[in-house]
Design a protein around this motif. Structure first.
Motif, mmCIF file in Angstrom:
data_model
loop_
_atom_site.group_PDB
_atom_site.id
_atom_site.type_symbol
_atom_site.label_atom_id
_atom_site.label_comp_id
_atom_site.label_asym_id
_atom_site.label_seq_id
_atom_site.Cartn_x
_atom_site.Cartn_y
_atom_site.Cartn_z
ATOM 1 N N ARG A 1 -5.708 10.365 24.150
ATOM 2 C CA ARG A 1 -5.740 11.262 22.987
ATOM 3 C C ARG A 1 -5.024 10.633 21.801
ATOM 4 O O ARG A 1 -5.280 10.982 20.663
ATOM 5 C CB ARG A 1 -5.049 12.589 23.321
ATOM 6 C CG ARG A 1 -5.876 13.508 24.130
ATOM 7 C CD ARG A 1 -5.080 14.784 24.386
ATOM 8 N NE ARG A 1 -5.947 15.776 24.963
ATOM 9 C CZ ARG A 1 -6.383 16.849 24.316
ATOM 10 N NH1 ARG A 1 -6.020 17.072 23.097
ATOM 11 N NH2 ARG A 1 -7.169 17.700 24.919
ATOM 12 N N HIS B 1 -9.490 9.034 19.984
ATOM 13 C CA HIS B 1 -10.007 9.892 18.928
ATOM 14 C C HIS B 1 -9.345 11.263 18.892
ATOM 15 O O HIS B 1 -9.789 12.132 18.154
ATOM 16 C CB HIS B 1 -11.524 10.102 19.103
ATOM 17 C CG HIS B 1 -12.312 8.849 19.014
ATOM 18 N ND1 HIS B 1 -13.172 8.443 20.006
ATOM 19 C CD2 HIS B 1 -12.370 7.885 18.066
ATOM 20 C CE1 HIS B 1 -13.726 7.296 19.675
ATOM 21 N NE2 HIS B 1 -13.259 6.933 18.502
ATOM 22 N N ARG C 1 -9.536 13.414 21.247
ATOM 23 C CA ARG C 1 -10.318 14.346 22.068
ATOM 24 C C ARG C 1 -9.851 14.247 23.518
ATOM 25 O O ARG C 1 -9.283 13.245 23.928
ATOM 26 C CB ARG C 1 -11.810 14.000 21.990
ATOM 27 C CG ARG C 1 -12.358 14.104 20.587
ATOM 28 C CD ARG C 1 -13.834 13.867 20.551
ATOM 29 N NE ARG C 1 -14.161 12.490 20.900
ATOM 30 C CZ ARG C 1 -15.198 11.833 20.388
ATOM 31 N NH1 ARG C 1 -16.000 12.416 19.529
ATOM 32 N NH2 ARG C 1 -15.453 10.596 20.745
ATOM 33 N N ASP C 2 -10.154 15.273 24.302
ATOM 34 C CA ASP C 2 -9.792 15.200 25.716
ATOM 35 C C ASP C 2 -10.801 14.339 26.466
ATOM 36 O O ASP C 2 -11.849 13.971 25.947
ATOM 37 C CB ASP C 2 -9.619 16.589 26.332
ATOM 38 C CG ASP C 2 -10.915 17.318 26.608
ATOM 39 O OD1 ASP C 2 -12.002 16.795 26.320
ATOM 40 O OD2 ASP C 2 -10.835 18.438 27.136
ATOM 41 N N GLU D 1 -14.527 15.388 26.683
ATOM 42 C CA GLU D 1 -15.288 15.123 25.455
ATOM 43 C C GLU D 1 -15.614 13.646 25.312
ATOM 44 O O GLU D 1 -16.735 13.283 24.924
ATOM 45 C CB GLU D 1 -14.499 15.590 24.228
ATOM 46 C CG GLU D 1 -14.354 17.087 24.115
ATOM 47 C CD GLU D 1 -13.424 17.473 22.984
ATOM 48 O OE1 GLU D 1 -13.917 18.118 22.042
ATOM 49 O OE2 GLU D 1 -12.228 17.120 23.052
ATOM 50 N N GLU D 2 -14.645 12.782 25.603
ATOM 51 C CA GLU D 2 -14.875 11.337 25.494
ATOM 52 C C GLU D 2 -15.965 10.884 26.461
ATOM 53 O O GLU D 2 -16.860 10.123 26.087
ATOM 54 C CB GLU D 2 -13.590 10.540 25.747
ATOM 55 C CG GLU D 2 -12.531 10.714 24.693
ATOM 56 C CD GLU D 2 -12.896 10.150 23.321
ATOM 57 O OE1 GLU D 2 -13.985 9.548 23.142
ATOM 58 O OE2 GLU D 2 -12.102 10.337 22.397
#
Length: 140
Positions: free
Chosen positions: A44, A80, A82-83, A86-87
């Motif tokens: 993250r 990015h 994101r968790d 999501e990645e």
């Protein structure tokens, strides 16, 4: 006429036994499918030190292992904010992956019922089959 895209297997990698199990199974699946392996090790970026983000010698060892595997590979280390779900969903979509391999924790009966929030989000967010593997049991 459309050009056929090469098959892709994506692996979510964390530096622990379940991550190593996921990588081993991902390499096996990529060989069986004649696929390229995309290894995702995400952070993250919200901590000064993220123990699940490969760096230095650990990253070098990963590249050496992959280079010796005989499988075409790529390592992605997105940061990015994101968790992980999501990645992984983003990489699966970008590569049109035919399989995602993730490591799972061994859990109690209640934990098995709840499965884990990250694993549940991954299963709900990706649009390809997911292979969830466990690390080998620890030696007594």
């Amino acid at each position: 006429m459309t050009e056929q895209q090469e098959p892709v297997v994506v692996v979510g990698l964390v530096p622990n036994p379940r991550g190593q199990a996921a990588l081993a199974h991902g390499l096996r699946e990529a060989r069986l499918r004649g696929a390229r392996l995309v290894v995702v090790n995400a952070s993250r970026g919200d901590a000064l030190v993220d123990e699940e983000y490969l760096q230095g010698e650990a990253l070098t060892r990963l590249h050496e292992e992959l280079a010796g595997s005989g499988v075409p590979t790529e390592v992605r280390q997105p940061v990015h904010g994101r968790d992980v779900a999501e990645e992984l969903a983003t990489v699966v979509a970008e590569t049109s992956a035919e399989l995602l391999v993730i490591g799972m924790r061994r859990r109690s009966a209640v934990g098995k019922l709840l499965m884990g929030s990250a694993a549940q989000r991954i299963l709900l967010e990706v649009d390809c089959p997911v292979l969830a593997v466990k690390a080998p049991p620890r030696e007594p």
